[in-house]
Design a protein around this motif. Structure first.
Motif, PDB file in Angstrom:
ATOM      1  N   GLU A 157     -12.582   9.271   4.414  1.00  0.00           N
ATOM      2  CA  GLU A 157     -12.057   7.703   4.363  1.00  0.00           C
ATOM      3  C   GLU A 157     -12.777   6.893   5.027  1.00  0.00           C
ATOM      4  N   LYS A 158     -12.562   5.390   4.747  1.00  0.00           N
ATOM      5  CA  LYS A 158     -13.074   4.385   5.476  1.00  0.00           C
ATOM      6  C   LYS A 158     -12.479   4.132   6.767  1.00  0.00           C
ATOM      7  N   PRO A 159     -12.831   3.769   7.860  1.00  0.00           N
ATOM      8  CA  PRO A 159     -14.276   3.132   7.846  1.00  0.00           C
ATOM      9  C   PRO A 159     -15.467   3.908   8.261  1.00  0.00           C
ATOM     10  N   ASP A 187     -13.671   4.385  -1.256  1.00  0.00           N
ATOM     11  CA  ASP A 187     -13.394   2.973  -1.098  1.00  0.00           C
ATOM     12  C   ASP A 187     -12.584   2.776  -2.137  1.00  0.00           C
ATOM     13  N   HIS A 188     -11.065   2.803  -1.899  1.00  0.00           N
ATOM     14  CA  HIS A 188     -10.153   2.896  -2.894  1.00  0.00           C
ATOM     15  C   HIS A 188     -10.041   1.707  -4.066  1.00  0.00           C
ATOM     16  N   TYR A 189     -10.725   0.742  -3.740  1.00  0.00           N
ATOM     17  CA  TYR A 189     -10.824  -0.488  -4.554  1.00  0.00           C
ATOM     18  C   TYR A 189     -11.795  -0.189  -5.718  1.00  0.00           C
ATOM     19  N   GLY A 191     -11.162   2.515  -7.427  1.00  0.00           N
ATOM     20  CA  GLY A 191     -10.662   3.230  -8.166  1.00  0.00           C
ATOM     21  C   GLY A 191      -9.539   2.407  -8.941  1.00  0.00           C
ATOM     22  N   LYS A 192      -9.638   0.994  -8.657  1.00  0.00           N
ATOM     23  CA  LYS A 192      -8.726  -0.048  -9.362  1.00  0.00           C
ATOM     24  C   LYS A 192      -9.182  -0.196 -10.717  1.00  0.00           C
ATOM     25  N   GLU A 193      -8.134  -0.380 -11.586  1.00  0.00           N
ATOM     26  CA  GLU A 193      -8.253  -0.524 -13.038  1.00  0.00           C
ATOM     27  C   GLU A 193      -9.404  -1.791 -13.376  1.00  0.00           C
ATOM     28  N   LYS A 225      -5.992 -11.647  -0.922  1.00  0.00           N
ATOM     29  CA  LYS A 225      -4.911 -12.202   0.130  1.00  0.00           C
ATOM     30  C   LYS A 225      -3.745 -11.107  -0.044  1.00  0.00           C
ATOM     31  N   GLU A 226      -3.263 -11.133   1.278  1.00  0.00           N
ATOM     32  CA  GLU A 226      -2.005 -10.439   1.655  1.00  0.00           C
ATOM     33  C   GLU A 226      -1.108 -11.104   2.397  1.00  0.00           C
ATOM     34  N   LYS A 227       0.394 -10.645   2.089  1.00  0.00           N
ATOM     35  CA  LYS A 227       1.427 -11.516   2.806  1.00  0.00           C
ATOM     36  C   LYS A 227       1.654 -10.890   3.886  1.00  0.00           C
ATOM     37  N   GLY A 232       2.555  -3.094  13.086  1.00  0.00           N
ATOM     38  CA  GLY A 232       2.409  -1.451  12.919  1.00  0.00           C
ATOM     39  C   GLY A 232       1.164  -1.110  13.223  1.00  0.00           C
ATOM     40  N   ARG A 233      -0.063  -1.995  12.882  1.00  0.00           N
ATOM     41  CA  ARG A 233      -1.457  -1.361  12.919  1.00  0.00           C
ATOM     42  C   ARG A 233      -2.236  -2.452  13.722  1.00  0.00           C
ATOM     43  N   GLY A 234      -1.598  -3.226  14.547  1.00  0.00           N
ATOM     44  CA  GLY A 234      -2.278  -4.038  15.317  1.00  0.00           C
ATOM     45  C   GLY A 234      -3.444  -3.446  16.446  1.00  0.00           C
ATOM     46  N   ARG A 244     -14.323  -5.942   8.927  1.00  0.00           N
ATOM     47  CA  ARG A 244     -14.738  -4.546   8.533  1.00  0.00           C
ATOM     48  C   ARG A 244     -13.413  -3.828   7.764  1.00  0.00           C
ATOM     49  N   ASP A 245     -12.255  -4.352   7.932  1.00  0.00           N
ATOM     50  CA  ASP A 245     -11.101  -3.656   7.146  1.00  0.00           C
ATOM     51  C   ASP A 245     -11.223  -4.011   5.568  1.00  0.00           C
ATOM     52  N   VAL A 246     -11.931  -5.091   5.218  1.00  0.00           N
ATOM     53  CA  VAL A 246     -11.672  -5.311   3.840  1.00  0.00           C
ATOM     54  C   VAL A 246     -12.878  -5.934   3.200  1.00  0.00           C
ATOM     55  N   MET A 247     -13.560  -6.865   3.857  1.00  0.00           N
ATOM     56  CA  MET A 247     -14.671  -7.449   3.135  1.00  0.00           C
ATOM     57  C   MET A 247     -15.947  -6.600   3.136  1.00  0.00           C
ATOM     58  N   GLY A 343      -7.729 -11.974   3.924  1.00  0.00           N
ATOM     59  CA  GLY A 343      -7.003 -12.621   4.973  1.00  0.00           C
ATOM     60  C   GLY A 343      -5.413 -11.796   4.707  1.00  0.00           C
ATOM     61  N   LYS A 344      -4.859 -11.556   6.097  1.00  0.00           N
ATOM     62  CA  LYS A 344      -3.523 -11.190   6.193  1.00  0.00           C
ATOM     63  C   LYS A 344      -2.656 -12.402   6.470  1.00  0.00           C
ATOM     64  N   ALA A 345      -1.355 -11.897   6.127  1.00  0.00           N
ATOM     65  CA  ALA A 345      -0.261 -12.927   6.673  1.00  0.00           C
ATOM     66  C   ALA A 345      -0.459 -14.209   5.773  1.00  0.00           C
ATOM     67  N   VAL A 377      -7.380  -8.790 -10.117  1.00  0.00           N
ATOM     68  CA  VAL A 377      -7.524  -7.131 -10.047  1.00  0.00           C
ATOM     69  C   VAL A 377      -5.988  -6.879  -9.706  1.00  0.00           C
ATOM     70  N   GLN A 378      -5.311  -7.432  -8.967  1.00  0.00           N
ATOM     71  CA  GLN A 378      -3.967  -7.179  -8.756  1.00  0.00           C
ATOM     72  C   GLN A 378      -3.198  -8.425  -7.968  1.00  0.00           C
ATOM     73  N   PRO A 379      -1.825  -8.493  -8.127  1.00  0.00           N
ATOM     74  CA  PRO A 379      -0.969  -7.803  -9.138  1.00  0.00           C
ATOM     75  C   PRO A 379      -0.969  -8.314 -10.383  1.00  0.00           C
TER      76      PRO A 379
HETATM   77  O1  LIG Z   1      -8.199  -0.554   2.920  1.00  0.00           O
HETATM   78  C1  LIG Z   1      -7.529  -1.311   3.224  1.00  0.00           C
HETATM   79  O2  LIG Z   1      -6.646  -1.921   2.077  1.00  0.00           O
HETATM   80  C2  LIG Z   1      -5.446  -2.319   2.370  1.00  0.00           C
HETATM   81  C3  LIG Z   1      -5.034  -3.011   0.624  1.00  0.00           C
HETATM   82  O3  LIG Z   1      -4.927  -2.026  -0.283  1.00  0.00           O
HETATM   83  P1  LIG Z   1      -4.238  -2.457  -1.609  1.00  0.00           P
HETATM   84  O4  LIG Z   1      -4.744  -1.493  -2.186  1.00  0.00           O
HETATM   85  O5  LIG Z   1      -2.848  -2.323  -1.201  1.00  0.00           O
HETATM   86  O6  LIG Z   1      -4.654  -3.904  -2.134  1.00  0.00           O
HETATM   87  C4  LIG Z   1      -5.368  -3.270   3.492  1.00  0.00           C
HETATM   88  O7  LIG Z   1      -3.919  -3.631   3.679  1.00  0.00           O
HETATM   89  C5  LIG Z   1      -5.756  -2.428   4.623  1.00  0.00           C
HETATM   90  O8  LIG Z   1      -5.803  -3.296   5.774  1.00  0.00           O
HETATM   91  C6  LIG Z   1      -6.989  -1.999   4.383  1.00  0.00           C
HETATM   92  O9  LIG Z   1      -7.296  -1.008   5.434  1.00  0.00           O
END
Ligand SMILES: O=C1O[C@H](COP(=O)(O)O)[C@@H](O)[C@H](O)[C@H]1O
Ligand SMILES: NC(=O)C1=CN([C@@H]2O[C@H](COP(=O)(O)OP(=O)(O)OC[C@H]3O[C@@H](n4cnc5c(N)ncnc54)[C@H](OP(=O)(O)O)[C@@H]3O)[C@@H](O)[C@H]2O)C=CC1
Length: 512
Positions: A157-159, A187-189, A191-193, A225-227, A232-234, A244-247, A343-345, A377-379
């Motif tokens: 898994e990443k990172p 990198d699970h992205y 695998g996205k359709e 963008k995430e809401k 819990g993962r701070g 590092r998490d996403v970009m 970005g988050k939130a 890509v989603q949703p």
């Molecule tokens: O790898 C990660 O991806 C998720 C977002 O994945 P998604 O498939 O739900 O779009 C992200 O929330 C997380 O911070 C990051 O580590």
């Protein structure tokens, strides 16, 4: 390696596997890995002889483990219920430490037992673990569970490291234990359709081929963008930050597929050769090409800010939002800004690729907006092309319209597989195309390491933005600086509200 045929049709793997999920007590295992394995099982992509063994330190009896495996599996019918019952019969759990030979020998006893009945000739080890234990676990596996004559596959898994140096160290240490052929960096992205659709869109449509370059395209924006915040993962997040998490991984992987040259074939190594090549044309990101943000409390005060999380160090400058512009210095893309934003939130959840074309030369009309190809890509997976049309009626007024391929209406009978299902199946089939190669990773870290060092040293202050907002002030100006034109006409992408974006039917045009 994969042949074009194996990419065209997914089949049950030709080998029979024992699958070992390490870190089986964790978040990823319960939310993604086990549901994906169940999805493959239910749809007959996983042989019913397969056995799945969970391994972690937590002590769990079979019933507790089954509860953990099932927690996030969605059941829609009686058939699903029955399938889950059968699936759970294939699963068992072994508890042990990550650095004790005796515990991995105990795991080996279980593997041998199940292999006696199943006859499996292959083993897939899935590391659903924090990176701090990747190496001790790999060493233990190599020493105790690597059997000559068995096909071995290791999903990591990443990172993959924190920067170029740590990533190289990880690669060296892992490389001393397992061959590149055996390692699958997920990198699970990938695998996205819609990410998997990129190669087909680009290379199977003559209409795109001739315009996919700097002569026609003005700028490209890739947005995540995430809401939700880092709830819990701070603690984990603060060490890494949004880049590092996403970009550095998900968005950069998308960029390579948007920008790479056509591969010689669909063979995994040919595809990955092209991805590495395009990454090597990108210069390290400059400080001036970056905008950082960190979320504070929501405007109504109901949601806490990032720094209110007790697991986040006081005064942390870790970005929860980043926009960065990359330039690919090759013949196809020279001068075209690729703006990555994540970005988050934020105010909505969406991931999209927006390719904005140049202005029409010698414009005859009063009001024109630029053409855009948007890959959602989603949703609500979709591809739509924003184009100018004549407004119906007696005049010659222009109006923005679209050619819209929304999956929900066009392919309403098709089930879009979860990214993890698709990738685990690829690994079982020995197909590396959608996994990250070591040199690809190296090239990716070269682009990001200098700017990450500047950020880690606290030289860039993130701009605070309210939880649930559109991001930090200055993003509109940032994208405009790299040529993005919002256009003067209002445009509504009809599927927008259906896609669950939470917006009132407006295409948000990547302005934030
Ligand atoms: O790898 C990660 O991806 C998720 C977002 O994945 P998604 O498939 O739900 O779009 C992200 O929330 C997380 O911070 C990051 O580590
Ligand atoms: N969660 C997610 O949505 C995503 C996670 N990932 C990646 O997947 C991997 C696993 O993530 P996730 O499941 O969230 O992580 P967790 O924190 O849930 O860890 C997984 C398991 O590892 C063990 N563990 C946790 N911390 C330590 C430690 N410090 N030392 C040794 N063992 C530890 C625990 O099992 P026990 O104590 O029982 O041994 C835990 O159940 C990570 O690399 C993560 O970056 C990637 C994408 C998304």
């Amino acid at each position: 390696m994969s042949s074009p045929d194996s990419q065209a049709t997914k089949t049950t793997s030709t080998h029979l596997y024992t699958i070992v999920v390490l870190g089986a007590s964790g978040d990823l295992a319960k939310k993604k890995t086990f549901p994906a394995l169940f999805g493959l099982y239910k749809n007959n992509y996983l042989s019913h002889q397969t056995r799945i063994i969970g391994y972690a330190r937590t002590k769990m009896d079979q019933a507790t483990f089954e509860g953990h495996v099932s927690k996030y599996i969605k059941l829609k019918s009686d058939e699903d219920n029955a399938a889950l019952k059968d699936f759970l019969k294939l699963c068992s759990y072994v508890s042990g430490q990550y650095d004790k030979d005796a515990d991995f020998q105990n795991l080996e006893v279980r593997i041998s037992e199940v292999e006696k009945t199943s006859g499996a000739e292959a083993r897939l080890f899935y590391m659903a673990l924090p990176p701090s234990v990747f190496i001790p676990v790999s060493e233990s596996l190599k020493k105790n569970n690597y059997k000559e004559g068995k096909i071995i596959r290791l999903i990591v898994e990443k990172p993959f490291g924190m920067d170029l140096e740590s990533s190289r160290k990880l690669a060296r240490e892992l490389g001393a234990l397992f061959s590149e052929e055996e390692i699958y960096r997920i990198d699970h992205y990938l695998g996205k359709e819609m990410v998997k659709n990129l190669m087909i869109l680009r290379f199977a449509n003559a209409i795109f081929g001739s315009v996919w370059n700097r002569h026609s395209i003005d700028n490209v924006q890739i947005t995540f963008k995430e809401k939700i915040g880092t709830e819990g993962r701070g603690g984990y997040f603060d060490e890494f930050g949004i880049i590092r998490d996403v970009m550095q991984n998900h968005l950069l992987q998308i960029l390579t597929l948007v920008a790479m040259e056509p591969p010689v074939s669909l063979d995994a190594e040919d595809v990955r050769d092209e991805k590495v090549k395009v990454l090597r044309f990108i210069s390290p990101i400059e400080k001036d090409d970056v905008l950082l943000g960190q979320y504070g409390k929501s405007e109504d005060g109901k949601e806490l800010g990032y720094l209110d999380d007790k697991t986040v160090p006081k005064g942390s400058k870790t970005p929860t939002y980043a926009a960065a512009t990359l330039f690919i210095n090759n013949e196809r893309w020279s001068g075209v800004p690729f703006v990555l934003k994540c970005g988050k939130a934020l105010n909505q959840q969406k991931t999209e690729i927006r390719i904005q074309f140049k202005d029409v030369v010698g414009n005859l009309f009063k009001s024109l907006s630029r053409n855009e190809i948007v890959i959602r890509v989603q949703p609500g997976e979709a591809v739509y092309v924003k184009m100018m049309n004549k407004e119906p009626g007696l005049g010659m007024k222009t109006i923005i319209s679209d050619l819209d391929l929304s999956y929900s209406s066009r392919f309403n009978d098709s089930v879009i597989p979860e990214a993890y299902e698709s990738l685990i199946l690829d690994a079982l089939n020995g197909d590396h195309s959608n996994f990250v190669r070591d040199d690809e990773l190296d090239a990716a870290w070269k682009i990001f390491t200098p700017i990450l060092k500047t950020i880690d040293e606290g030289h860039i202050d993130p701009v605070t933005y309210p939880y649930g907002s559109r991001g930090p002030a200055g993003v509109t100006e940032f994208v405009a600086k790299y040529g993005y034109h919002r256009g003067s006409q209002e445009y509504v992408w009809p599927q927008h509200s259906e896609a669950g974006t939470g917006a009132a039917g407006k295409d948000q045009r990547a302005s934030k």
